[in-house]
Enzyme design. Structure first.
Site, PDB file in Angstrom:
ATOM      1  N   HIS A   1       0.848  -1.202   0.000  1.00  0.00           N
ATOM      2  CA  HIS A   1       0.000   0.000   0.000  1.00  0.00           C
ATOM      3  C   HIS A   1       0.874   1.240   0.000  1.00  0.00           C
ATOM      4  O   HIS A   1       1.818   1.335   0.781  1.00  0.00           O
ATOM      5  CB  HIS A   1      -0.869  -0.028   1.268  1.00  0.00           C
ATOM      6  CG  HIS A   1      -1.916   1.031   1.312  1.00  0.00           C
ATOM      7  ND1 HIS A   1      -3.182   0.841   0.809  1.00  0.00           N
ATOM      8  CD2 HIS A   1      -1.887   2.300   1.798  1.00  0.00           C
ATOM      9  CE1 HIS A   1      -3.896   1.952   0.987  1.00  0.00           C
ATOM     10  NE2 HIS A   1      -3.130   2.848   1.583  1.00  0.00           N
TER      11      HIS A   1
ATOM     12  N   ASP B   1       2.638   9.178 -12.609  1.00  0.00           N
ATOM     13  CA  ASP B   1       2.984   8.386 -11.435  1.00  0.00           C
ATOM     14  C   ASP B   1       4.499   8.419 -11.259  1.00  0.00           C
ATOM     15  O   ASP B   1       5.231   8.373 -12.237  1.00  0.00           O
ATOM     16  CB  ASP B   1       2.525   6.934 -11.667  1.00  0.00           C
ATOM     17  CG  ASP B   1       2.463   6.128 -10.389  1.00  0.00           C
ATOM     18  OD1 ASP B   1       3.513   5.919  -9.771  1.00  0.00           O
ATOM     19  OD2 ASP B   1       1.357   5.708 -10.008  1.00  0.00           O
TER      20      ASP B   1
ATOM     21  N   ARG C   1       6.047   6.463  -8.542  1.00  0.00           N
ATOM     22  CA  ARG C   1       6.334   5.560  -7.430  1.00  0.00           C
ATOM     23  C   ARG C   1       7.489   4.609  -7.699  1.00  0.00           C
ATOM     24  O   ARG C   1       8.032   4.030  -6.776  1.00  0.00           O
ATOM     25  CB  ARG C   1       5.075   4.760  -7.056  1.00  0.00           C
ATOM     26  CG  ARG C   1       4.122   5.588  -6.228  1.00  0.00           C
ATOM     27  CD  ARG C   1       2.839   4.857  -5.964  1.00  0.00           C
ATOM     28  NE  ARG C   1       2.015   4.758  -7.161  1.00  0.00           N
ATOM     29  CZ  ARG C   1       0.831   4.168  -7.192  1.00  0.00           C
ATOM     30  NH1 ARG C   1       0.361   3.593  -6.115  1.00  0.00           N
ATOM     31  NH2 ARG C   1       0.127   4.132  -8.296  1.00  0.00           N
TER      32      ARG C   1
END
Ligand SMILES: [Zn+2]
Length: 423
Positions: free
Chosen positions: A250, A335, A337
């Site tokens: 997560h 994104d 990440r």
């Protein structure tokens, strides 16, 4: 060594010790042989500032909190020479060592021995080296209203082992600070180490000159957030091939995770992941929640809130077909990440197979599988857990290739489903 003049008529300040070049005449830090199976051969990470010439890493401990430490020292509130008293701080449950710790290239973004420095590097500690843990392992009970609700609805049953009737779940929790082995990080992204070092140096405003001047230092402790791991069930079962593993990786979403903001599915999916973890632990397996500090797809919360405004004010309203475009307009990418590093923590836990991966994200699934971990089942978020305002996000992700049974068509994606800004 520079000796700056004192200002305001005060006495001259301490000399500034530049660490941009190796120093002669000081003890050299133990060498690092990253990936060596025996910790004595691997060598301890020495990144403390008490002996500035004798370190084997660029950067310092505590991730993003290292800047608060700097501020506390500058403000006169912390003795810069303070060394931690580590009495009784050893892990509350043993983790590892596992074969993955010494498999080439398997772990490059954390120190697998980071929680075991007291035993793994006892000899070096006795010599006087200031070696600090980068991982800590403790135990806790957690309580979430979603889990109480799952008991009430009959989806979970208390067993007084993993979960009690009051809804408290017993966990082993782990905090991990990043330790980057630069040659391995470069390999992971398919770039050469010089390009990586240059990028890190230039894009942090020249924060770490040793990235350029000290190619002999292969470790970098970046000033970024790390990860927390919540383990459900007995962690001694980790690393055994027969142990069933449920896992959710997560990425932090403060607005939803903590405050219950309804524009995304983060907290509902996290809570569902915890429910699956508890269930798996009760069946004799281990549930693993990895919580990465990568707020707003690692773009940060300011960018994230700017994107929310842009989505809700755009022509045609907040809709799935413009979901990623609005992020790209503000951030340049949809994104950031960089999930290539994410599987490291799973290898650190000795995981070779995930029986139930609680995620629909291909950006998570693919790097996990590419890193050599088998995934048997992917668990989507149940539809009744998706908040109304989050249906824009969910549709956009499904259309972009998320694991799902229902892929929305162009007409559905063009519908405005999100609330208006002032509503
Ligand atoms: Zn979110």
């Amino acid at each position: 060594m520079l000796t700056p003049r004192g200002t305001n008529g005060r006495r001259p300040t301490r000399p500034i010790v530049l660490t941009s070049h190796p120093r002669t005449g000081t003890p050299q830090a133990p060498p690092i042989t990253w990936g060596a199976a025996d910790p004595a051969s691997r060598g301890p990470v020495v990144a403390t500032l008490t002996s500035p010439g004798a370190r084997n890493a660029v950067g310092t401990h505590a991730g993003s909190y290292s800047l608060y430490r700097a501020l506390a020292v500058a403000a006169g509130q912390l003795d810069p020479g303070h060394r931690p008293d580590l009495t009784n701080t050893a892990p509350a449950a043993p983790i590892g060592p596992f074969p993955q710790w010494s498999e080439p290239g398997r772990i490059v973004s954390l120190d697998p021995w980071g929680h075991m420095v007291g035993e793994a590097f006892a000899g070096r500690l006795a010599e006087g080296w200031d070696i600090r843990p980068t991982i800590a392992v403790t135990r806790a009970h957690i309580h979430m209203p979603e889990i109480t609700e799952a008991i009430r609805a009959g989806r979970l049953a208390p067993d007084d082992e993993v979960l009690n009737a009051a809804g408290d779940a017993r966990v082993t929790k782990v905090a991990i600070e990043p330790v980057w082995w630069l040659p391995g990080i470069a390999d992971r992204f398919g770039i050469d180490e010089t390009t990586l070092r240059r990028g890190l140096f230039e894009q942090t405003g020249g924060m770490f000159p040793e990235l350029i001047t000290r190619p002999d230092l292969q470790l970098f402790l970046p000033p970024i957030g790390g990860a927390s791991v919540y383990l459900f069930g007995d962690p001694a079962r980790l690393g055994r091939p027969q142990t069933r593993i449920a896992c959710r990786v997560h990425d932090e979403c403060n607005g939803s995770d903590v405050f219950g903001s309804d524009i995304c599915t983060c907290r509902p999916y996290l809570a569902h992941g915890i429910e699956v973890c508890i269930e798996t632990a009760q069946q004799g397996g281990v549930g693993v929640i990895v919580y990465n500090r990568k707020e707003g797809r690692a773009l940060g919360e300011v960018t994230k809130f700017l994107v929310y405004n842009a989505r809700k004010r755009q022509q045609g309203g907040d809709r799935a077909d413009a979901y990623f475009t609005r992020t790209e307009c503000v951030a340049g990418v949809a994104d950031m990440r960089l999930q290539e590093l994410m599987p490291d923590v799973l290898h650190w836990l000795g995981i070779t197979r995930i029986d139930r991966l609680v995620s629909m994200s291909n950006m998570k699934f693919e790097p996990i599988v590419a890193s050599g971990i088998t995934v048997l089942e992917r668990v989507p978020i149940p539809d009744d857990l998706i908040p109304a305002d989050a249906s824009v996000e969910m549709d956009a992700k499904r259309a972009a290739g998320y694991f799902t049974a229902h892929v929305p068509d162009a007409a559905e994606l063009a519908q405005a489903k999100g609330r208006e800004l002032g509503a």
